[in-house]
Scaffold this motif. Structure first.
Motif, PDB file in Angstrom:
ATOM      1  N   THR A   1       4.530  -3.485 -12.711  1.00 18.01           N
ATOM      2  CA  THR A   1       3.568  -2.701 -11.744  1.00 18.01           C
ATOM      3  C   THR A   1       3.509  -3.249 -10.918  1.00 18.01           C
ATOM      4  O   THR A   1       3.622  -2.996  -9.588  1.00 18.01           O
ATOM      5  N   ALA A   2       3.112  -4.744 -11.061  1.00 16.70           N
ATOM      6  CA  ALA A   2       2.851  -5.887  -9.445  1.00 16.70           C
ATOM      7  C   ALA A   2       3.804  -5.813  -8.716  1.00 16.70           C
ATOM      8  O   ALA A   2       3.993  -5.768  -7.441  1.00 16.70           O
ATOM      9  N   LEU A   3       5.364  -5.529  -9.360  1.00 16.04           N
ATOM     10  CA  LEU A   3       6.660  -5.613  -8.662  1.00 16.04           C
ATOM     11  C   LEU A   3       6.766  -4.078  -7.608  1.00 16.04           C
ATOM     12  O   LEU A   3       6.609  -4.066  -5.976  1.00 16.04           O
ATOM     13  N   ASP A   4       5.950  -2.911  -8.118  1.00 17.93           N
ATOM     14  CA  ASP A   4       6.148  -1.603  -7.355  1.00 17.93           C
ATOM     15  C   ASP A   4       5.091  -1.652  -6.110  1.00 17.93           C
ATOM     16  O   ASP A   4       4.947  -1.252  -5.378  1.00 17.93           O
ATOM     17  N   LEU A   5       3.629  -2.639  -6.325  1.00 19.77           N
ATOM     18  CA  LEU A   5       2.670  -3.178  -5.848  1.00 19.77           C
ATOM     19  C   LEU A   5       3.077  -3.947  -4.936  1.00 19.77           C
ATOM     20  O   LEU A   5       3.238  -3.288  -3.729  1.00 19.77           O
ATOM     21  N   VAL A   6       4.293  -4.894  -4.426  1.00 20.83           N
ATOM     22  CA  VAL A   6       4.600  -5.449  -3.305  1.00 20.83           C
ATOM     23  C   VAL A   6       5.510  -4.572  -3.181  1.00 20.83           C
ATOM     24  O   VAL A   6       5.728  -4.619  -1.791  1.00 20.83           O
TER      25      VAL A   6
ATOM     26  N   GLU B   1       1.368   0.844  -0.921  1.00 17.95           N
ATOM     27  CA  GLU B   1       0.092   2.956  -0.949  1.00 17.95           C
ATOM     28  C   GLU B   1       0.527   3.449  -2.492  1.00 17.95           C
ATOM     29  O   GLU B   1       1.168   4.354  -2.078  1.00 17.95           O
ATOM     30  N   ASN B   2       1.428   2.889  -3.572  1.00 27.43           N
ATOM     31  CA  ASN B   2       2.458   3.772  -4.679  1.00 27.43           C
ATOM     32  C   ASN B   2       0.484   3.517  -5.545  1.00 27.43           C
ATOM     33  O   ASN B   2       0.201   2.955  -5.895  1.00 27.43           O
ATOM     34  N   ALA B   3       0.349   4.320  -5.367  1.00 31.19           N
ATOM     35  CA  ALA B   3      -0.767   5.058  -6.469  1.00 31.19           C
ATOM     36  C   ALA B   3      -0.424   5.195  -7.504  1.00 31.19           C
ATOM     37  O   ALA B   3      -1.649   4.514  -8.487  1.00 31.19           O
ATOM     38  N   LEU B   4       0.534   4.852  -8.560  1.00 27.10           N
ATOM     39  CA  LEU B   4       0.668   4.859  -9.484  1.00 27.10           C
ATOM     40  C   LEU B   4       0.803   3.953  -9.924  1.00 27.10           C
ATOM     41  O   LEU B   4      -0.171   3.152 -11.010  1.00 27.10           O
ATOM     42  N   ALA B   5       1.294   3.044  -9.314  1.00 23.07           N
ATOM     43  CA  ALA B   5       0.870   1.496  -9.386  1.00 23.07           C
ATOM     44  C   ALA B   5      -1.025   0.866  -9.456  1.00 23.07           C
ATOM     45  O   ALA B   5      -0.533   0.228 -10.297  1.00 23.07           O
ATOM     46  N   TRP B   6      -0.630   1.302  -8.306  1.00 20.15           N
ATOM     47  CA  TRP B   6      -2.981   1.075  -8.174  1.00 20.15           C
ATOM     48  C   TRP B   6      -3.341   1.248  -9.556  1.00 20.15           C
ATOM     49  O   TRP B   6      -3.807   0.438 -10.243  1.00 20.15           O
ATOM     50  N   ARG B   7      -2.732   3.035 -10.133  1.00 19.74           N
ATOM     51  CA  ARG B   7      -3.529   3.003 -10.727  1.00 19.74           C
ATOM     52  C   ARG B   7      -3.233   2.308 -12.318  1.00 19.74           C
ATOM     53  O   ARG B   7      -4.434   1.981 -13.213  1.00 19.74           O
TER      54      ARG B   7
END
Length: 633
Positions: free
Chosen positions: A377-382, A386-392
Motif C-alpha cells: 500500500t505504501a508503494l502504491d502511495l509513492v 492521488e491513489n484513493a484506494l491506497a489512501w483508504r
C-alpha cells in the motif's frame, strides 16, 4: 448504441473435454493470418491468464508451421479486456473509477466499510454475493432489479464505497465495460477487432461473453463444453451462454466435435463421469489415435511420501523424453503446490507453481500481522499520491474496525462538498476535512484518519527518488519503524523485475502478479490448482492429493454441516471439476494419494477421517481415496 449482430459471422464450436476445440480455434486463427488478415485484427480470449500463456505457445508454433506470423495477435482474458476498455479517459469520467481492481487485502477494507450498514456479517456476505452475481449477469439492465428498502440501500452503499476509492470489484469490471460500450457512440469501434475467438466460453461470465460480442466487427467464434463449467477466474461462469449465443446470432454456424483425443485412460474416465446423473449427456467417443494405457495410481503411506512419489514419476517421464513443460501436476491447495515444487526441484526436475490464491495475507487490524500488505500500500502511495484506494487502506490499518466509521463520516462530509477521498484528506482552500482541527470535531474519527494521512505524506517524501530493492527496504523500514528492516520476501518477489523498477512500474507489476497470476509454461513442470488445469494441454497429467476431504470436501461427509440438498449440489460441482481435469491428459493420466496422516495434520488440512488408530504412540488417521477414484482408476 446499436448492438445489432446481423453483420457478424458467428460460429459456435461445442464438444466434450479434449475433443479439439482449442486446436480448432488455433487452426482458424492461423487460417486468417495465412489469408492475409493482419495479426493486430485478431483477438483471442481465454478463461485464465495461464490459459493465455498456453494458447500463445501453441498458436505461435502452429503459425510458424503454416508460414504465418502470430506475434501481433492479442491473446488475453475478458477481465483484462474490460479493464482496457475502462481505461479510456472518457470511461474514467463516465464511471468515476480508475481501471484498478481490488486485491484480496483491499477487499477486506471494503467489507469493513460495508459493515456500517448494520447487517450481520453472514447476511451481508450473502447480499454481496447476490449483487456480484447480478452484476455479472447484467441484472441491472432492469431498473427494478433491486427490492426497495434494505436491498437497495445496501447496494447504494456498496457503489458509494467503490466510487469513493475510485476502484472496481472484479465481478463489476465486465458489467461496467459492457455498459460503457453500449452507451457511448464510437467506444465499441475504438476497441473492436475484426476477428474475435473465445475459448472455454462456458467458463467466463455472462458480462464477459457479451463484451466479446461487442468488440467483434466481422467474425466471432466461440468454443465451449457445457459439462466443464467450472469457476476458474471469472466470477460466476455462465454455461447458459452457449445456447443464448445461438439465439443472439441468427444463422450462426454450429459445429459439434465428438472425438476425444485424451489418452485411453482419460477418455474412459470422462466417459464414466459423463454417465453420472449430475452431468449433462453429450456426444463423446475416444479418437482412434489415442495413446493406450491405464491410469497410473501412486499410493503413498504419508503426505510427505506422496510428494516424493510424484517427483519420481515426473522425473521418469522426463528421462523418457518428455519435455517438463508437457507435464502438469494438479494440486488441491497451496500447501501441496509448494511441497510438490520442492520435491520436483530436489529430483532435478524444473517446476513452477501457480498460486491457488493471492499470497499477501494477514490481519489488517494488527499492523505487525499485515506488514507485506502495508508495504505494498505504501508503494502504491509513492507511485501515485492521488491513489484513493491506497489512501483508504493506509488510513485503516491497525484499527479494529479499519476506521470504517471514520471513513463513512468522511465520505458523507466530502460528498456534501463535492470532493473525493484524496481531496477530502488533503483539504482545499482551507476547508481541510481531515487535517483541520475544527473539522476533526465535526467528523467523527477524523483525527485518527488525519494522523494516518500525515504519516503517509511523510512516508512519500522520505521515499522520493528511490527505486527497486532500496525503495522496498526503505518502505519496510518506515512501515515497521525498525531501522534497517528489509522488505518481506513476498513483496520483493511480487514487485521486482528485470527492467524498470521505478515505484510506478513495481506498483503495476505487483498488482498484475496478484490479480493475473501466470507462470512460465515453456520450460518447467506446471504445478497448478485442480481447476486451473483449464486451458492447458498436458501430455502427462498427475492429479495429486486425490483423497476425501480435498475432493469432495470434508463437510460433504457430515450431514449436520451439509444437508442432503447441498450434498447433491456439492457432488455435481465436484463431478464437473474432476471431468474438466481428467480428460486433459493426451498420453498419460496418473492419480496420487496418501493413506494415513497424523490426527493433527488431518484437522489442519480438513481431511475426512476414515478411522483413527494408535501407531508408535501417535494417533494416526486413515485417509480414504477420493469418492471419484473409481471413475478415474
Amino acid at each position: 448504441m446499436n448492438t445489432d449482430t446481423s453483420n457478424i459471422k458467428a460460429t459456435r464450436i461445442v464438444s466434450g473435454v479434449s475433443c479439439g476445440k482449442t486446436q480448432e480455434l488455433i487452426g482458424r486463427a492461423c487460417s486468417l493470418l495465412s489469408n492475409g488478415e493482419k495479426a493486430e485484427d485478431v483477438l483471442v480470449l481465454c478463461a485464465t491468464p495461464q490459459a493465455c500463456e498456453a494458447f500463445t505457445l501453441r498458436l505461435n508454433a502452429a503459425a510458424e508451421e503454416a508460414g504465418a506470423n502470430a506475434d501481433g495477435v492479442t491473446v488475453t482474458t475478458p477481465r483484462a479486456l474490460a479493464l482496457n476498455v475502462l481505461g479510456d479517459a472518457e470511461a474514467v469520467r463516465w464511471s468515476g473509477r480508475e481501471p484498478r481492481l481490488l486485491t484480496a487485502y483491499e477487499e477486506l477494507f471494503l467489507l469493513e466499510d460495508m459493515k456500517v450498514s448494520g447487517l450481520r456479517p453472514k447476511r451481508l456476505r450473502e447480499m454481496l454475493k447476490f449483487f456480484y452475481r447480478s452484476w455479472t449477469e447484467l441484472a441491472d439492465d432492469d431498473p427494478d432489479w433491486l427490492l426497495p428498502g434494505e436491498e437497495s440501500n445496501v447496494h447504494t452503499l456498496l457503489k458509494d464505497n467503490l466510487a469513493f476509492t475510485r476502484s472496481i470489484a472484479e465481478p463489476e469490471a465486465g458489467n461496467l465495460a459492457v455498459n460503457y460500450l453500449r452507451t457511448h457512440a464510437g467506444a465499441a469501434a475504438a476497441h473492436s477487432f475484426a476477428h474475435v475467438l473465445v475459448d472455454d466460453y462456458q467458463r467466463i461470465s455472462k458480462a464477459s461473453q457479451l463484451l466479446a460480442s461487442l468488440v467483434a466487427a466481422e467474425t466471432l467464434t466461440i468454443a465451449g463444453d457445457r459439462a466443464a463449467c467450472v469457476q476458474v477466474y471469472d466470477s460466476y461462469p455462465y454455461a447458459a451462454g452457449l445456447d443464448e449465443f445461438m439465439d443472439a446470432h441468427e444463422g450462426a454456424q454450429d459445429i459439434e466435435l465428438s472425438a476425444c483425443h485424451a489418452c485411453a485412460a482419460g477418455a474412459a474416465a470422462t466417459s464414466k463421469l459423463l454417465a453420472d446423473p449430475a452431468m449433462q449427456s453429450i456426444a463423446f467417443h475416444a479418437a482412434e489415435d489415442v495413446a493406450a494405457g491405464q491410469t497410473a495410481v501412486l499410493e503413498s503411506p504419508l503426505p510427505e511420501d506422496e510428494f516424493g512419489a510424484v517427483a519420481r514419476f515426473a522425473a521418469e517421464a522426463v528421462a523418457d523424453g518428455k519435455n517438463p513443460a508437457d507435464i502438469v501436476v494438479a494440486t488441491p491447495n497451496g500447501v501441496w503446490s509448494r511441497n510438490m515444487v520442492k520435491a520436483l526441484l530436489a529430483a532435478k526436475v524444473p517446476a513452477q507453481a501457480l498460486n491457488d490464491r493471492q499470497p499477501v495475507r494477514g490481519d489488517i487490524r494488527d499492523n505487525e500481522r499485515c506488514v507485506p500488505a502495508r508495504v505494498l500500500t505504501a508503494l502504491d502511495l509513492v507511485a501515485d499520491p492521488e491513489n484513493a484506494l491506497a489512501w483508504r487502506c493506509w488510513c485503516g490499518y491497525g484499527d479494529w474496525l479499519a476506521n470504517s466509521s471514520a471513513m463513512a463520516n468522511l465520505r458523507k462530509h466530502a460528498g456534501e462538498r463535492g470532493m473525493g477521498l484524496v481531496e477530502a484528506l488533503r483539504g482545499t482552500q482551507g476547508d481541510a476535512v481531515a487535517a483541520n482541527a475544527s473539522d476533526a470535531d465535526r467528523v467523527v474519527g477524523a483525527k485518527r484518519v488525519a494522523d494516518a494521512h500525515e504519516a503517509g505524506l511523510a512516508l512519500i517524501e522520505s521515499a522520493a527518488g528511490l527505486e527497486g530493492s532500496a525503495l522496498l527496504d526503505k518502505l519496510a523500514e518506515l512501515v515497521t519503524s525498525q531501522e534497517g528492516a528489509a522488505a518481506p520476501g513476498i513483496v520483493s518477489t511480487l514487485c521486482l523485475g528485470e527492467r524498470d523498477n521505478s515505484a510506478a512500474a513495481m506498483a503495476k507489476r505487483f498488482r498484475s502478479r496478484l490479480l493475473a497470476p501466470r507462470i512460465d509454461a515453456a520450460s518447467a513442470v506446471q504445478v497448478v490448482p485442480y481447476d486451473q488445469v483449464a486451458g492447458l494441454s498436458p501430455k502427462v497429467l498427475i492429479i495429486s492429493g486425490f483423497v476425501n476431504g480435498f475432493i469432495p470436501c470434508r463437510e460433504y461427509f457430515d450431514s449436520a454441516e451439509m444437508p442432503l440438498d447441498k450434498q447433491e449440489k456439492e457432488h455435481a460441482k465436484d463431478a464437473h471439476r474432476v471431468y474438466a481435469m481428467a480428460g486433459k491428459a493426451s498420453e498419460q493420466l496418473a492419480i496420487s494419494r496418501f493413506t494415513t496422516t497424523s490426527l493433527e495434520t488431518a484437522g489442519v488440512m480438513k481431511l475426512h477421517i476414515g478411522r483413527i488408530r494408535l501407531q508408535d504412540g501417535k494417533r494416526m488417521c486413515v485417509i480414504e481415496p477420493s469418492d471419484f477414484t473409481e471413475q478415474l482408476a
